[in-house]
Design a protein around this motif. Structure first.
Motif, PDB file in Angstrom:
ATOM      1  N   GLU A 197      34.027  20.193  25.048  1.00 30.18           N
ATOM      2  CA  GLU A 197      32.778  20.584  25.705  1.00 30.18           C
ATOM      3  C   GLU A 197      33.043  21.435  26.940  1.00 30.18           C
ATOM      4  O   GLU A 197      32.337  22.422  27.179  1.00 30.18           O
ATOM      5  N   TYR A 198      34.046  21.048  27.720  1.00 28.01           N
ATOM      6  CA  TYR A 198      34.321  21.736  28.984  1.00 28.01           C
ATOM      7  C   TYR A 198      34.696  23.199  28.759  1.00 28.01           C
ATOM      8  O   TYR A 198      34.247  24.088  29.502  1.00 28.01           O
ATOM      9  N   LEU A 199      35.513  23.451  27.744  1.00 25.61           N
ATOM     10  CA  LEU A 199      36.062  24.789  27.533  1.00 25.61           C
ATOM     11  C   LEU A 199      34.986  25.868  27.365  1.00 25.61           C
ATOM     12  O   LEU A 199      34.964  26.845  28.130  1.00 25.61           O
ATOM     13  N   PRO A 200      34.058  25.734  26.403  1.00 30.33           N
ATOM     14  CA  PRO A 200      33.037  26.788  26.270  1.00 30.33           C
ATOM     15  C   PRO A 200      32.032  26.799  27.419  1.00 30.33           C
ATOM     16  O   PRO A 200      31.463  27.843  27.731  1.00 30.33           O
ATOM     17  N   LEU A 201      31.841  25.649  28.048  1.00 33.50           N
ATOM     18  CA  LEU A 201      30.853  25.559  29.119  1.00 33.50           C
ATOM     19  C   LEU A 201      31.303  26.299  30.362  1.00 33.50           C
ATOM     20  O   LEU A 201      30.543  27.089  30.946  1.00 33.50           O
ATOM     21  N   PHE A 202      32.549  26.069  30.778  1.00 28.43           N
ATOM     22  CA  PHE A 202      33.001  26.611  32.058  1.00 28.43           C
ATOM     23  C   PHE A 202      34.070  27.708  31.964  1.00 28.43           C
ATOM     24  O   PHE A 202      34.304  28.414  32.943  1.00 28.43           O
ATOM     25  N   ILE A 203      34.718  27.847  30.811  1.00 26.14           N
ATOM     26  CA  ILE A 203      35.819  28.815  30.704  1.00 26.14           C
ATOM     27  C   ILE A 203      35.501  29.872  29.650  1.00 26.14           C
ATOM     28  O   ILE A 203      35.414  31.057  29.942  1.00 26.14           O
ATOM     29  N   GLY A 204      35.311  29.435  28.403  1.00 26.74           N
ATOM     30  CA  GLY A 204      34.960  30.346  27.330  1.00 26.74           C
ATOM     31  C   GLY A 204      36.062  31.343  27.021  1.00 26.74           C
ATOM     32  O   GLY A 204      37.199  31.233  27.479  1.00 26.74           O
ATOM     33  N   ILE A 205      35.715  32.357  26.214  1.00 29.88           N
ATOM     34  CA  ILE A 205      36.633  33.459  25.937  1.00 29.88           C
ATOM     35  C   ILE A 205      36.218  34.598  26.858  1.00 29.88           C
ATOM     36  O   ILE A 205      35.267  35.320  26.614  1.00 29.88           O
ATOM     37  N   GLY A 206      36.929  34.715  27.953  1.00 31.74           N
ATOM     38  CA  GLY A 206      36.552  35.692  28.967  1.00 31.74           C
ATOM     39  C   GLY A 206      35.645  35.098  30.023  1.00 31.74           C
ATOM     40  O   GLY A 206      35.855  35.290  31.211  1.00 31.74           O
ATOM     41  N   GLN A 207      34.627  34.363  29.588  1.00 23.60           N
ATOM     42  CA  GLN A 207      33.692  33.749  30.535  1.00 23.60           C
ATOM     43  C   GLN A 207      32.948  32.619  29.848  1.00 23.60           C
ATOM     44  O   GLN A 207      32.567  32.732  28.681  1.00 23.60           O
ATOM     45  N   GLY A 208      32.751  31.530  30.554  1.00 26.04           N
ATOM     46  CA  GLY A 208      32.037  30.400  29.986  1.00 26.04           C
ATOM     47  C   GLY A 208      30.535  30.599  30.035  1.00 26.04           C
ATOM     48  O   GLY A 208      30.028  31.584  30.584  1.00 26.04           O
ATOM     49  N   GLU A 209      29.828  29.625  29.464  1.00 28.21           N
ATOM     50  CA  GLU A 209      28.375  29.685  29.483  1.00 28.21           C
ATOM     51  C   GLU A 209      27.846  29.624  30.915  1.00 28.21           C
ATOM     52  O   GLU A 209      26.820  30.229  31.243  1.00 28.21           O
ATOM     53  N   VAL A 210      28.550  28.904  31.771  1.00 29.99           N
ATOM     54  CA  VAL A 210      28.223  28.815  33.193  1.00 29.99           C
ATOM     55  C   VAL A 210      29.453  29.257  33.977  1.00 29.99           C
ATOM     56  O   VAL A 210      30.572  28.871  33.650  1.00 29.99           O
ATOM     57  N   THR A 211      29.243  30.060  35.018  1.00 26.67           N
ATOM     58  CA  THR A 211      30.360  30.554  35.834  1.00 26.67           C
ATOM     59  C   THR A 211      30.330  29.831  37.176  1.00 26.67           C
ATOM     60  O   THR A 211      29.473  30.118  38.017  1.00 26.67           O
ATOM     61  N   PRO A 212      31.249  28.870  37.398  1.00 22.76           N
ATOM     62  CA  PRO A 212      31.113  27.951  38.532  1.00 22.76           C
ATOM     63  C   PRO A 212      31.690  28.444  39.852  1.00 22.76           C
ATOM     64  O   PRO A 212      32.385  27.715  40.556  1.00 22.76           O
ATOM     65  N   PHE A 213      31.379  29.693  40.213  1.00 21.52           N
ATOM     66  CA  PHE A 213      31.906  30.267  41.444  1.00 21.52           C
ATOM     67  C   PHE A 213      30.770  30.724  42.348  1.00 21.52           C
ATOM     68  O   PHE A 213      29.788  31.320  41.884  1.00 21.52           O
ATOM     69  N   ALA A 214      30.941  30.501  43.646  1.00 24.11           N
ATOM     70  CA  ALA A 214      29.918  30.901  44.610  1.00 24.11           C
ATOM     71  C   ALA A 214      29.654  32.401  44.549  1.00 24.11           C
ATOM     72  O   ALA A 214      28.505  32.841  44.580  1.00 24.11           O
ATOM     73  N   SER A 215      30.713  33.210  44.463  1.00 27.03           N
ATOM     74  CA  SER A 215      30.543  34.662  44.441  1.00 27.03           C
ATOM     75  C   SER A 215      29.643  35.102  43.297  1.00 27.03           C
ATOM     76  O   SER A 215      28.815  36.009  43.440  1.00 27.03           O
ATOM     77  N   TRP A 216      29.819  34.472  42.140  1.00 24.49           N
ATOM     78  CA  TRP A 216      29.020  34.843  40.975  1.00 24.49           C
ATOM     79  C   TRP A 216      27.539  34.575  41.222  1.00 24.49           C
ATOM     80  O   TRP A 216      26.683  35.412  40.919  1.00 24.49           O
ATOM     81  N   TYR A 217      27.245  33.417  41.776  1.00 27.09           N
ATOM     82  CA  TYR A 217      25.848  33.053  41.994  1.00 27.09           C
ATOM     83  C   TYR A 217      25.213  33.847  43.134  1.00 27.09           C
ATOM     84  O   TYR A 217      24.009  34.113  43.107  1.00 27.09           O
ATOM     85  N   LEU A 218      25.999  34.230  44.102  1.00 30.88           N
ATOM     86  CA  LEU A 218      25.440  34.894  45.275  1.00 30.88           C
ATOM     87  C   LEU A 218      25.458  36.418  45.178  1.00 30.88           C
ATOM     88  O   LEU A 218      24.682  37.087  45.852  1.00 30.88           O
ATOM     89  N   THR A 219      26.352  36.968  44.327  1.00 31.04           N
ATOM     90  CA  THR A 219      26.454  38.428  44.237  1.00 31.04           C
ATOM     91  C   THR A 219      26.406  38.945  42.809  1.00 31.04           C
ATOM     92  O   THR A 219      26.233  40.149  42.603  1.00 31.04           O
ATOM     93  N   GLY A 220      26.597  38.077  41.814  1.00 34.77           N
ATOM     94  CA  GLY A 220      26.631  38.528  40.427  1.00 34.77           C
ATOM     95  C   GLY A 220      28.003  38.937  39.950  1.00 34.77           C
ATOM     96  O   GLY A 220      28.183  39.339  38.800  1.00 34.77           O
ATOM     97  N   SER A 221      29.010  38.836  40.813  1.00 30.67           N
ATOM     98  CA  SER A 221      30.387  39.160  40.455  1.00 30.67           C
ATOM     99  C   SER A 221      31.310  38.120  41.084  1.00 30.67           C
ATOM    100  O   SER A 221      30.956  37.483  42.081  1.00 30.67           O
ATOM    101  N   ILE A 222      32.495  37.944  40.518  1.00 27.00           N
ATOM    102  CA  ILE A 222      33.461  37.024  41.124  1.00 27.00           C
ATOM    103  C   ILE A 222      34.325  37.786  42.124  1.00 27.00           C
ATOM    104  O   ILE A 222      34.356  39.014  42.144  1.00 27.00           O
ATOM    105  N   MET A 223      35.013  37.053  42.965  1.00 25.58           N
ATOM    106  CA  MET A 223      35.934  37.602  43.955  1.00 25.58           C
ATOM    107  C   MET A 223      35.226  38.555  44.925  1.00 25.58           C
ATOM    108  O   MET A 223      35.739  39.618  45.284  1.00 25.58           O
ATOM    109  N   GLU A 224      34.032  38.188  45.371  1.00 28.67           N
ATOM    110  CA  GLU A 224      33.262  39.058  46.256  1.00 28.67           C
ATOM    111  C   GLU A 224      33.216  38.489  47.682  1.00 28.67           C
ATOM    112  O   GLU A 224      33.945  37.575  48.014  1.00 28.67           O
ATOM    113  N   ALA A 225      32.294  39.003  48.486  1.00 25.34           N
ATOM    114  CA  ALA A 225      32.219  38.669  49.917  1.00 25.34           C
ATOM    115  C   ALA A 225      32.155  37.167  50.194  1.00 25.34           C
ATOM    116  O   ALA A 225      32.804  36.699  51.152  1.00 25.34           O
ATOM    117  N   PRO A 226      31.398  36.362  49.411  1.00 24.38           N
ATOM    118  CA  PRO A 226      31.372  34.917  49.703  1.00 24.38           C
ATOM    119  C   PRO A 226      32.754  34.280  49.663  1.00 24.38           C
ATOM    120  O   PRO A 226      33.031  33.359  50.437  1.00 24.38           O
TER     121      PRO A 226
END
Length: 205
Positions: A67-96
């Motif tokens: 269950e964890y693998l497709p939910l949070f990791i997936g192939i390239g990206q999971g169903e949910v992306t558990p990073f602050a940058s993603w939620y706050l800017t739409g991209s990972i590794m950003e200003a947050p």
């Protein structure tokens, strides 16, 4: 805030960190199955604990890894992306993440080699909160970190997990986490001398 309440908050943050970093192993799953909840208390936190206990009783470590693998990791990206940058800017590794790293350096925290994900992963942030509480950080310092790095996005993440098609066990985790984060918003705005009225959970003895 009473020392017992502080210890309990640290434990809950540590538990959420473990559950959100990876699927629980057999030992952690057994702990969740034996939690003592209070059915007389009908609040969101108690509902979260009861849901998590029931979900743990029906699950196996193998099922949860699947269950964890497709939910949070997936192939390239999971169903949910558990990073602050993603939620706050739409991209990972950003200003947050940059701001978080600056604050972590000021607090004396750094990422260990065993943790490969960026520091703004939800599990890492929960772990930092647990460590701040364990180390006796002031309520003001806890509140500052929480409101800067968790409050702006953590509830949205929990709601996305609740609605995710691949989430079963993690719907219960998200329900507990959402209730706890909402409770923390109140807790970390209270004066230290104000009592905590909500009983969260008691481990089985």
């Amino acid at each position: 805030m009473h020392q017992e309440d502080q210890a309990l908050r640290a434990d809950i943050y540590a538990l959420l960190a473990a559950l959100l970093r990876d699927a629980p192993n057999a030992e952690l799953l057994e702990l969740l199955r034996t939690l003592e909840t209070d059915p007389q208390q009908q609040n969101d936190l108690q509902l979260g604990w009861q849901m998590l206990q029931m979900a743990a009783q029906r699950a196996t470590p193998e099922q949860l890894a699947d269950e964890y693998l497709p939910l949070f990791i997936g192939i390239g990206q999971g169903e949910v992306t558990p990073f602050a940058s993603w939620y706050l800017t739409g991209s990972i590794m950003e200003a947050p993440l940059i701001e978080l790293r600056r604050d972590l350096k000021l607090l004396g925290f750094e990422r260990t080699e065993e943790h490969k994900e960026p520091e703004d992963h939800i599990a890492a942030l929960c772990e930092v909160m647990s460590l701040l509480i364990q180390q006796g950080a002031s309520e003001e310092r806890q509140a500052t970190f929480f409101h800067r790095h968790l409050a702006p996005w953590a509830e949205a993440l929990c709601k996305d997990v609740q609605q995710a098609g691949s989430a079963v066990f993690y719907q219960a985790v998200a329900t507990l986490a959402l209730a706890f984060f909402q409770h923390e918003k109140i807790t970390l705005k209270q004066k230290p001398e104000e009592p905590q009225a909500v009983k969260l959970f008691s481990p089985a003895h």
